[in-house]
Design a protein around this motif. Sequence first.
Motif, PDB file in Angstrom:
ATOM      1  N   THR A 149       0.825  -1.207   0.000  1.00 17.42           N
ATOM      2  CA  THR A 149       0.000   0.000   0.000  1.00 17.42           C
ATOM      3  C   THR A 149       0.860   1.257   0.000  1.00 17.42           C
ATOM      4  O   THR A 149       2.077   1.209   0.272  1.00 17.42           O
ATOM      5  CB  THR A 149      -0.908   0.026   1.238  1.00 17.42           C
ATOM      6  N   LEU A 150       0.210   2.379  -0.272  1.00 21.80           N
ATOM      7  CA  LEU A 150       0.910   3.662  -0.262  1.00 21.80           C
ATOM      8  C   LEU A 150       1.428   3.979   1.135  1.00 21.80           C
ATOM      9  O   LEU A 150       2.546   4.516   1.289  1.00 21.80           O
ATOM     10  CB  LEU A 150      -0.028   4.771  -0.751  1.00 21.80           C
ATOM     11  N   ASP A 151       0.679   3.618   2.165  1.00 19.76           N
ATOM     12  CA  ASP A 151       1.146   3.857   3.543  1.00 19.76           C
ATOM     13  C   ASP A 151       2.428   3.066   3.819  1.00 19.76           C
ATOM     14  O   ASP A 151       3.360   3.576   4.465  1.00 19.76           O
ATOM     15  CB  ASP A 151       0.060   3.449   4.547  1.00 19.76           C
ATOM     16  N   ASP A 152       2.465   1.818   3.349  1.00 20.64           N
ATOM     17  CA  ASP A 152       3.671   1.008   3.531  1.00 20.64           C
ATOM     18  C   ASP A 152       4.870   1.657   2.838  1.00 20.64           C
ATOM     19  O   ASP A 152       5.978   1.722   3.398  1.00 20.64           O
ATOM     20  CB  ASP A 152       3.463  -0.398   2.964  1.00 20.64           C
ATOM     21  N   LEU A 153       4.643   2.133   1.630  1.00 20.12           N
ATOM     22  CA  LEU A 153       5.729   2.764   0.885  1.00 20.12           C
ATOM     23  C   LEU A 153       6.156   4.081   1.524  1.00 20.12           C
ATOM     24  O   LEU A 153       7.350   4.417   1.540  1.00 20.12           O
ATOM     25  CB  LEU A 153       5.296   3.002  -0.567  1.00 20.12           C
ATOM     26  N   ASP A 154       5.203   4.812   2.068  1.00 26.18           N
ATOM     27  CA  ASP A 154       5.540   6.066   2.761  1.00 26.18           C
ATOM     28  C   ASP A 154       6.420   5.791   3.981  1.00 26.18           C
ATOM     29  O   ASP A 154       7.370   6.542   4.260  1.00 26.18           O
ATOM     30  CB  ASP A 154       4.270   6.788   3.201  1.00 26.18           C
TER      31      ASP A 154
END
Length: 241
Positions: A2-7
């Motif tokens: 997810t984008l949160d993981d990548l952030d």
Amino acid sequence: MTLDDLDRRLTAYVQAVDSMSTNLVELDEDPNCKLLADTTLTGMTAARWAPAAEALAQTWGWFSQLKDLVTQAQQIRGTRSHLPADVLDALARILCGPCVELATGQVPIADGHLRGPTQTTLRCSLDDLLPRMSSALNQVKAITKATAQAWDALLPPLQAAAAEQKRLSDLARSLAETHVPELNGVRAELDRLTDALATDPLSVDVRGADGLLRTLAATAADLDRLALLREHAATEADRAR
């Protein structure tokens, strides 16, 4: 992912860039590290410094890639709350994929119809790169610390021994004692230890100056007794006259 993981990954890598930058600059400005780099080393110190210096140079190259990739990831990420799938994939490739070039080497071509070597490139992810960089920095820090400890432990007593040797040599000359084997031996050993400390500090016993200082103390006592005897003899001669 997810984008949160990548952030979260991107934030961690930004912090890693700052930390690695601080470590590399500190080593670059460390006077002991500079001295090792600028000295023609020999023996044990040369054997340990050569791979450490290579690791340090390699780490600077890795750091350049790390910084560029993190900057690239930040530009791709931007400030949007949502990313299209293709942009998300591009960001994931940088933050999770084998995007760091470790080395390029020559390998033989397996195809029997072809002749000569070809290039192969070894790659790893940012996650794999960080421990490699930490290990390389620790290698450099270890030898820098060991040599600094050798210099700090030996320089003061060697300087003290050199000053005492000169004082006693002057005293011996004033007493017309032109041959004092102990002082000659101390001078020769001082020269040997000083040369070794300059080019191969890791091979020098940190207690190397102890024996010299004991010899100088014993020689000083002998010369002091001789000076007192000469003074007493001169006084008695004056009295007799």
